[in-house]
Design an enzyme around this catalytic site. Structure first.
Site, PDB file in Angstrom:
ATOM      1  N   CYS A  63      38.892  36.305  46.182  1.00 32.20           N
ATOM      2  CA  CYS A  63      38.462  37.548  45.528  1.00 32.20           C
ATOM      3  C   CYS A  63      36.965  37.845  45.631  1.00 32.20           C
ATOM      4  CB  CYS A  63      38.933  37.586  44.078  1.00 32.20           C
ATOM      5  SG  CYS A  63      38.981  36.015  43.241  1.00 32.20           S
TER       6      CYS A  63
ATOM      7  N   ARG B  68      41.418  23.777  47.285  1.00 32.13           N
ATOM      8  CA  ARG B  68      41.333  23.419  45.869  1.00 32.13           C
ATOM      9  C   ARG B  68      41.563  21.921  45.741  1.00 32.13           C
ATOM     10  NH1 ARG B  68      44.997  28.338  43.217  1.00 32.13           N
ATOM     11  NH2 ARG B  68      43.776  30.047  44.144  1.00 32.13           N
TER      12      ARG B  68
ATOM     13  N   GLN C  44      46.340  31.949  51.447  1.00 37.48           N
ATOM     14  CA  GLN C  44      46.850  32.909  50.473  1.00 37.48           C
ATOM     15  C   GLN C  44      46.977  34.277  51.125  1.00 37.48           C
ATOM     16  OE1 GLN C  44      44.261  32.606  46.898  1.00 37.48           O
ATOM     17  NE2 GLN C  44      46.171  32.226  45.826  1.00 37.48           N
TER      18      GLN C  44
ATOM     19  N   ASP D  27      46.446  37.167  50.167  1.00 35.77           N
ATOM     20  CA  ASP D  27      45.774  37.907  49.102  1.00 35.77           C
ATOM     21  C   ASP D  27      45.667  39.396  49.422  1.00 35.77           C
ATOM     22  OD1 ASP D  27      44.850  36.831  46.694  1.00 35.77           O
ATOM     23  OD2 ASP D  27      43.471  35.524  47.751  1.00 35.77           O
TER      24      ASP D  27
ATOM     25  N   HIS E 272      43.346  42.717  47.373  1.00 32.73           N
ATOM     26  CA  HIS E 272      42.599  43.193  46.219  1.00 32.73           C
ATOM     27  C   HIS E 272      42.566  44.719  46.277  1.00 32.73           C
ATOM     28  CE1 HIS E 272      41.183  39.037  46.829  1.00 32.73           C
ATOM     29  NE2 HIS E 272      41.375  39.010  45.537  1.00 32.73           N
TER      30      HIS E 272
ATOM     31  N   LYS F 187      48.183  38.865  33.690  1.00 24.38           N
ATOM     32  CA  LYS F 187      48.854  38.871  34.993  1.00 24.38           C
ATOM     33  C   LYS F 187      50.355  38.993  34.836  1.00 24.38           C
ATOM     34  CE  LYS F 187      49.094  33.810  35.283  1.00 24.38           C
ATOM     35  NZ  LYS F 187      49.039  32.640  36.175  1.00 24.38           N
TER      36      LYS F 187
ATOM     37  N   HIS G 190      44.114  41.705  41.585  1.00 24.15           N
ATOM     38  CA  HIS G 190      44.330  40.585  42.504  1.00 24.15           C
ATOM     39  C   HIS G 190      45.846  40.433  42.643  1.00 24.15           C
ATOM     40  CE1 HIS G 190      40.214  38.941  41.349  1.00 24.15           C
ATOM     41  NE2 HIS G 190      40.508  39.677  40.307  1.00 24.15           N
TER      42      HIS G 190
END
Length: 643
Positions: free
Chosen positions: A332, A361, A379, A381, A383, A462, A508
């Protein structure tokens, strides 16, 4: 007092009643099946006396709360059996968990799988003894003295961590007493169908600094038939284990040189890239643009985003030119930097930016599990930057996209709305606005959901999508997170219709989640037998003998020209062996070619779905499989394994 039941009916009593007594007053059958109660939202023991007006739910094994009490009781029966057989063993903790229970033990000689059968036999004796289970409480100091007398140091430590004025709850069955808040059944007799399933190591209190204990896992049900069905699913899950199939099918590996860092092999890369191609297709159609941001950015960025304060223990860091840097655990902040490279007006919004970003991570070694829990993953992802007025429509658009993707793979799913956690950023007002926006979008889509209190991200509430695979297991993959905080922290702006600068709202979201984890789920969902469009190898051409290699390669060339993934098995093996081998490798189609096929210019089609599908022209087969791939059809497997 008035007791309002779940169905809205009201029971009135002139004196205090236990949950069990109220259940018996309603019906003998309910009392027999009752495992726990719930008063005004708090789960309680059947023994608990109710002495004032309240709302009461009586739980049976069919509810999660009821199953939890039933299995928690089974964990105590396990601990009692262990103490009878191995008196020097020290007790740690033994909670109920999803689908079962476990108990952690400290024993000088760790348990083995051979011990489990012996322990099970003793558990059956305890059940037959029909021991009454009693609850009692003690002041903290007396509780400590009791556990010291019983030489249970782990229980003493747990009690010592409680406040000095705490009243400590215990449960007793026969000679066995355990520190426990409950709830539990009234006796051991009801727990007739159980199985100890596995052993594992577990650090006391989950800390690698503490002693390694032995954890015994098990499960229990009210009926043997349900236990047998569950155990059959466990055996099927073992066959479908993505780690086992990933190795057998040559999809991926994880080596000791990189624990938690998966390596995709050539066939696995075909699978991964096919998923990514599909992802790009649906996102282009939905109006997303794709970006790519750096894998490493400096400390100042992560301080601004809040990750340095809230997430640093999970981040890999380094120093470059005497400045702290972190490998990104999330995409992000990079997406925000892209947004800020140029000014925006309200006419640019909503701006949907997708990124297939590799993140890292730090996961504890004990938590690593194949592709399901790794330290490096991609990911999918995206946004979305928008105005407040656009929130609801954008959330609904993402939910529809996620539904489209999951439906393609045949997944059912359920939805959870997660609210503000204790460790969070931003005002309560912003959190309320954000949470209400998510709730409203779900309501308008008529998507059923449950509230998951306190489990939101630190920057916003979320929506999580939990998909269900063919074995009925659930996996959290898709998520939509509404964020008022990062646009504020990064001073993001757009020029509104009034000519003034305003702050955009940020969403996100992921669909697959981690692509690696999604592949692991797909392997187990399809047992490695992927739909034709996803299969790393879609067709295997099988010449009956060396004489037909030339024709087989001509067939393969035409297939490749039509962009169908295929190869020729030119080994000097019998055709039956080649067919079995292709089936073991989960290849959707096998084209057998010999004298007749070569003479007539046809192929004999065998499939993973129906077996022998007869002869047809190569052009006809290519047209059929091309249509199947184009439509991403999932053909039902009707052929028995091994045929």
């Amino acid at each position: 007092m008035k007791i309002t039941l779940k169905d809205g009916s009201v029971k009135e009593y002139s004196e205090a009643k236990s949950v069990y007594e109220i259940a018996a007053d309603i019906s003998e059958g309910l009392a027999r099946m009752a495992t726990a109660g719930e008063v005004d939202g708090e789960v309680i023991d059947l023994r608990t006396k109710i002495d004032q007006d309240c709302e009461l739910t009586i739980h049976t094994f069919q509810s999660p709360e009821g199953a939890h009490a039933f299995r928690h009781t089974t964990s105590h029966i396990l601990a009692q059996a262990v103490k009878r057989l191995f008196p020097d063993t020290k007790l740690a903790i033994g909670p109920a968990i999803d689908d079962g229970f476990y108990y952690d033990f400290d024993r000088e000689v760790p348990f083995t799988t051979e011990d489990l059968e012996t322990i099970e036999k003793e558990m059956k004796k305890i059940v037959k003894e029909d021991l009454k289970i009693e609850q009692f409480t003690l002041p903290r100091e007396e509780a400590i003295a009791l556990m010291k007398e019983k030489e249970e140091p782990y229980k003493v430590e747990l009690i010592e961590d409680l406040p000095e004025d705490a009243v400590i709850s215990f449960y007793k069955q026969g000679e066995f007493t355990d520190l426990c808040a409950g709830p539990h059944l009234l006796g051991t007799k009801s727990v007739k169908a159980f199985k100890l399933t596995s052993l594992a190591g577990a650090y006391w209190r989950g800390s690698e600094k503490n002693k390694m204990l032995t954890r015994i896992y098990g499960t229990s049900f009210t009926k043997k038939a349900d236990l047998d069905e569950y155990l059959a699913k466990i055996e099927e899950a073992k066959k479908r284990d993505h780690r086992k199939l990933g190795k057998e099918l040559g999809l991926f590996t994880i080596l000791e040189e990189g624990p938690g860092f998966p390596i995709f092999l050539p066939k696995g890369m075909i699978l991964k890239n096919t998923l990514i191609d599909y992802w790009r297709e649906v996102h282009t159609r939905a109006g997303y643009v794709e970006i790519s941001t750096p894998i490493m950015l400096n400390r100042q960025l992560w301080e601004t985003s809040g990750h340095w304060a809230h997430y640093k223990e999970n981040m890999y860091t380094t120093v470059i030119d005497e400045e702290d840097f972190a490998i990104k655990p999330m995409n992000c902040p990079g997406g925000i930097l892209v947004y800020k490279t140029e000014p925006h007006s309200y006419r640019d919004l909503p701006l949907r930016m997708g990124e297939l970003g590799t993140v890292h991570r730090h996961e504890k070694s004990g938590a690593l599990h194949g592709l399901m829990r790794v330290r490096s993953f991609t990911q999918d992802d995206a946004h979305i930057f928008m105005t407040r007025e656009q929130i609801k429509d954008e959330i609904k658009g993402v939910a529809r996209l996620i539904d489209e993707v999951y439906s393609l793979f045949g997944f059912k799913y359920h939805v959870e709305l997660s609210t503000k956690p204790e460790d969070s950023m931003g005002s309560q007002e912003d959190w309320d606005i954000a949470t209400d926006a998510l709730r409203s979008a779900l309501d308008e889509l008529q998507l059923p959901y449950v509230i998951n209190e306190g489990d939101g991200a630190f920057y916003g509430p979320k929506i999580d999508f939990h998909l269900e695979d063919t074995l009925g297991r659930t996996w959290q993959c898709g998520t939509i997170q509404l964020d008022f905080q990062l646009p504020l922290r990064f001073e993001m702006e757009y020029i509104a219709a009034d000519g003034e600068k305003h702050r955009p709202i940020m969403v996100h979201r992921v669909v697959f989640g981690s692509i690696e984890r999604f592949i692991g789920i797909l392997i187990e969902h399809f047992a490695g037998a992927f739909p034709t469009w996803l299969a790393p190898e879609q067709v295997k051409v099988l010449p009956i003998s060396e004489k037909y290699h030339e024709y087989a390669n001509e067939v393969a060339a035409k297939l490749k020209e039509a962009k169908i993934r295929c190869s020729v098995d030119e080994r000097s093996e019998k055709i039956g062996y080649k067919i079995r081998d292709a089936r073991l490798n989960k290849i959707p189609y096998m084209l057998v070619v010999g004298a007749k096929e070569q003479e007539e210019g046809v192929v004999s089609v065998r499939s993973r779905f129906l077996g022998d599908e007869g002869q047809r022209s190569l052009d006809t087969f290519i047209a059929e499989i091309t249509e199947e791939i184009k439509n991403r059809t999932i053909r039902k497997v009707e052929l028995e394994e091994g045929k």
